[in-house]
Design a protein around this motif. Structure first.
Motif, PDB file in Angstrom:
ATOM      1  N   LYS A   1       0.689  -1.067   0.093  1.00  0.00           N
ATOM      2  CA  LYS A   1       0.189  -0.373   0.018  1.00  0.00           C
ATOM      3  C   LYS A   1       1.354   1.367   0.045  1.00  0.00           C
ATOM      4  O   LYS A   1       0.462   1.954  -0.763  1.00  0.00           O
ATOM      5  N   ALA A   2       1.965   1.299   0.529  1.00  0.00           N
ATOM      6  CA  ALA A   2       3.495   2.019   0.949  1.00  0.00           C
ATOM      7  C   ALA A   2       3.850   2.327  -0.346  1.00  0.00           C
ATOM      8  O   ALA A   2       4.049   3.965  -0.939  1.00  0.00           O
ATOM      9  N   LYS A   3       3.776   1.552  -0.775  1.00  0.00           N
ATOM     10  CA  LYS A   3       4.727   1.642  -2.770  1.00  0.00           C
ATOM     11  C   LYS A   3       3.470   1.984  -3.633  1.00  0.00           C
ATOM     12  O   LYS A   3       3.754   3.021  -4.394  1.00  0.00           O
ATOM     13  N   GLU A   4       2.180   2.305  -3.586  1.00  0.00           N
ATOM     14  CA  GLU A   4       1.725   2.048  -4.009  1.00  0.00           C
ATOM     15  C   GLU A   4       0.659   3.548  -3.734  1.00  0.00           C
ATOM     16  O   GLU A   4       0.574   4.832  -5.268  1.00  0.00           O
TER      17      GLU A   4
END
Length: 107
Positions: A69-72
């Motif tokens: 989620k953080a990477k997206e």
């Protein structure tokens, strides 16, 4: 929870120039906070080995999902760079690995 940094601060810091391998190994064997809690949980029959392994699997799944989620997610605005980073006057103390030597007291 009292913990210890087993590795250096960065890729260029091996963490072994200012402490011995014996110190690091001793702390890992005697004071590792995760292992200490794990042993206490098992010793007091709070959970079984299998239950702890199942919990670890679930946590790994949650962490992997949070990383994805953080990477997206978009990068935060640069105005957030110093938000919640430092607060003056907390009086933080830093001890050595043996908890006997006070290394610093910050104003």
């Amino acid at each position: 929870m009292d913990t210890y940094r087993y590795h250096g601060h960065s890729m260029s810091d091996p963490g072994s120039t200012y402490r011995t391998r014996d110190e690091i190994s001793g702390v890992r064997q005697e004071r590792d906070p995760i292992e200490r809690i794990r042993k206490l949980i098992l010793a007091h029959d709070i959970a079984t080995e299998k239950e702890l392994k199942d919990i670890e699997k679930e946590i790994r799944k949650e962490v992997d999902e949070a990383i994805a989620k953080a990477k997206e997610s978009p990068m935060p605005d640069s105005s957030e760079l110093f938000t919640n980073v430092y607060s003056k006057g907390l009086g933080v103390e830093s001890y050595g690995a043996d908890r006997k030597e006070l290394r610093a007291v910050l104003p």
